[in-house]
Design an enzyme around this catalytic site. Sequence first.
Site, mmCIF file in Angstrom:
data_model
loop_
_atom_site.group_PDB
_atom_site.id
_atom_site.type_symbol
_atom_site.label_atom_id
_atom_site.label_comp_id
_atom_site.label_asym_id
_atom_site.label_seq_id
_atom_site.Cartn_x
_atom_site.Cartn_y
_atom_site.Cartn_z
ATOM 1 N N LYS A 261 33.150 6.553 38.543
ATOM 2 C CA LYS A 261 31.788 6.703 39.055
ATOM 3 C C LYS A 261 30.799 6.259 37.973
ATOM 4 O O LYS A 261 31.052 6.467 36.779
ATOM 5 C CB LYS A 261 31.573 8.179 39.413
ATOM 6 C CG LYS A 261 30.308 8.499 40.185
ATOM 7 C CD LYS A 261 30.319 9.993 40.541
ATOM 8 C CE LYS A 261 29.077 10.426 41.297
ATOM 9 N NZ LYS A 261 29.144 11.853 41.678
ATOM 10 N N SER B 145 28.008 12.605 46.421
ATOM 11 C CA SER B 145 27.480 11.447 45.743
ATOM 12 C C SER B 145 28.552 10.475 45.229
ATOM 13 O O SER B 145 28.225 9.340 44.874
ATOM 14 C CB SER B 145 26.625 11.904 44.567
ATOM 15 O OG SER B 145 27.411 12.591 43.614
ATOM 16 N N SER C 234 30.369 16.735 45.695
ATOM 17 C CA SER C 234 30.258 15.278 45.587
ATOM 18 C C SER C 234 31.582 14.532 45.458
ATOM 19 O O SER C 234 31.608 13.306 45.549
ATOM 20 C CB SER C 234 29.361 14.902 44.401
ATOM 21 O OG SER C 234 28.009 15.079 44.759
#
Lengths: 473, 486
Positions: free
Chosen positions: A57, A132, A156
């Site tokens: 990420k 996310s 997330s």
Amino acid sequence: MDILEAIRSGELAAGEAAASAAESISRRDPCGAFLSTSDPDDPPPGGSLGGVPYAAKDNMSTANLPTTCASRMLEDYTPVYDATCIELMESSGAILVGKTNMDEFAMGSSNETSYFGPTRNPWNHGVVPGGSSGGSAAAVAAGMVPLALGTDTGGSIRQPASFCGITGMKPTYGAISRRGVISFASSMDQVGPMALTAGDCALALDVLVARDPGDSTSVEHPEGGGFFRRVRGSSADLSGIRIGMPKEYYGVGIDEPVTEIALRAARVFEDLGATIEEISLPHTEYALPAYYVISSAEASSNLARYDGISYGMREIGDDIDDLYRNTRSRGFGEEVKRRIMLGSFALSAGYYDAFYLRAARVRRVIAEEIDRAFRRYDYLLTPTCPTVAFPLGERVEDPMAMYMADVCTIPANLAGIPALSMPGGFSGGLPVGVQLMGPRFSDGGLLSLADVFQRTTDHHLRRPSDGVEGVEP
Amino acid sequence: MIDPGAYRATIGLEIHVALNTRSKMFCGCSTDFGAPPNTNVCPVCLGLPGSLPVTNSGAVNLGIIAARALGSQVRTRSHFERKNYHYPDLPKGYQISQYSAPLAVGGELVLDDVEGEGGRIGIIRVHLEEDAGKSTHSADKGSTLLDFNRCGVPLAEIVTEPHIQSPGQARRFLEELRALLRVVGVSEVRMEEGELRCDVNFNLVRCDEGEGPVRTEISEVKNLNSFRSVQRASEYELKRHVEAVSRGDVLEHETRHWDEERGVTYSARSKEMAHDYRYFPDPDLPPLVIDPGYADHLAGGMPEPPRAKRIRFADEFGLSRYDAAVLVADPPLADFFEETVSHGASARAAARWITGEVAAHLNASGAAISDVPASPAHLAELLELLEAEQISEKVAKRVWRDVFESGTMPRVIVERECLAKIDDPEELRDIVSAVIAENPDAAAEYSSGKDRAIGYLVGKVMEDTRGRADPRLVNDILRDMLRSGS
């Protein structure tokens, strides 16, 4: 084929798999899962993940790749150091092929707050991948990488795993170092693996779980290092295992098909010998407001450093205050600014007691309630999200509807306990995840339970190429 | 008409002291002063994204020692909080400090009663925090240079009760505090390196019933970096508040800055007053849990505080308060003194010599007592020779000069250079009669009744004996011989 088989088969040898993964990602990324790709040349010496390509990420510091947090603020920022989790992956022989898209500064549940545009769900390009860690989830679901790292502050990792039909885990708070991971809400942020199966997640945990002297909140995990062995050795006979189903997670606001899939998963465990009982966690309804107060308060302080002085974006102004105002007004997106304002308010003189302090007390009550449940139950089983992945744009203008997407995942972050989402079925052609939670340090047990589930079900084996609907961008 | 005499100054101090650690509060960077700008920095003290603080236990230990030296109670559980504000030399946008649960609470520092400035000054709290970087506003308008070397240096903040009643007492307090912190090893308190900075909270409080306000609003004068400016700024505020009260003006509670050159304080922009620091517990750091036994252990190894030592020097050794104060103000000299006495020297003579001759030689050479070859054993032997009247005071000073440079034992020097006192009357008679023979005019003057001439003759004898003769004995012999006309 799972990761271990791929390693043993020699398919990943000499970094060829990683090189070809990186090459194909840079050529074709229809979901918009990646923000940057690396050009892996020297395969690192083989370790437990020798040659395995993986994605991280874009809130994890990487010394040779931009780390943007999907924000205009950090559009041109490349760190001077690697996050501990990146170092550990590298030392295991895994090869970083790229950085994945996300909601800006990890604030969001759909990947739509990314400054660089949303990621699309590989199952249907018209719906969101969740967030996310939506880019990481989409990259795994689309088969671009067998493993990705995400972070989970309020769901997330688990929520996008649910939306994209993969397995994603948020380990016990402190199990994996946060050093180098760009902070959103420090007391809840946690790195975790996202892969097709629980077994592959366990392989990653064996690499990532380690006490880091560079992170004062990291802890020594009593099971550190033995997760995969434990998962593979676990018995499919679940006699004696007690699983609680908190009724507050099955009520109003949870779509019928989602509830149905969670109940079907419960029957699978029951058939394997586990005891399933309905329980009540009455304070659950306060988790969402407590979470948004605490996470926003921490975020308002964590994001104060983006001031246009030493790195990142700078918009000049007439004086220093003007420079701050211009930089922060233009560098941050709407959702980030909303949370900074909410958090600053919750900490401000005269409101601290009523908001931050009260939220901190509610958090403690919720954590204690969950701890009490674990005296009688080994694990809890709930839906991961109230719904399947929703259409792009549907909730952008409705923050409350967006926040509801995390209602089932937030309690685990407040309590610091491990939780995972695994594929449990499909509704309308879209995957639906089931969440398992366990007490602190039960990470190995949780993964074993998910692995047993995956030995007897095939939801995790279905891939989106079978049923892509919607429009190619 | 309001009488300003009915009011007394009320001063509280907030003192920031740089702790004597090699590395910073939350990272491993060096705390060395004077390195080229931005060379003692890392992702943590630069506040780069993703960096995390790790508490320096050495700094916590020094904070505990500082607290215990001030009689503060070290809390078993305290925690760090974030003080949120934006400033270019604060790279995280917050300072890690302590607020609702400081390291230690309570305590006091007692000042000796000198010129009416004695008293007990209460301590409210002692807490730990990190320093900010340094901004240099360039003359070239609009540009500011930032140096983050100092950013993250560990500080102890010491907050006093408003017990200080005069600008002079404020200065005395700081001097005593500096002496204490140096002795217990908490800080070197190098003022020129900014290792002590002080905020003065000043107002006037009415002492009795009467007209006028009960108190004036507090002025907070920020960031004073010398004792002199603390005293001068306090004096300026005293004058300003007294004038306001006399005129019947109402002052505002405000932050002020000190202009060293003009000798005035001036109001900070009102915006700086409006700060809401939004303190909250730092989620990156676990609470500080300090076992009372551990604090006791650290405090147990603490050297004797200056005031206790002054009292002991006066009581145990019979020193004057002045000599005790001078010695204690310089810990290595105080140690030198105690060792000299332990070698058998008289305490008063040792104190007189150390504050006089020893200090003078050190000052002249610029050396520290630990760097010169002269030791307490040397001084004790010298004082023994003096005491036994084997050498004169004048010779003793000469011998010390030699000892100071060479480290030779005094007795060796005295013997080698034949410096022992001549106290044999026969030997002295020979010398005296020679001097009389060489100075017939002076002898005649004395005989004609001019008593003054004897002094000249004694001087001559001392000269000839290079100070070794006993002047009293010489005097007697001279008078005797001149009277008898021999």
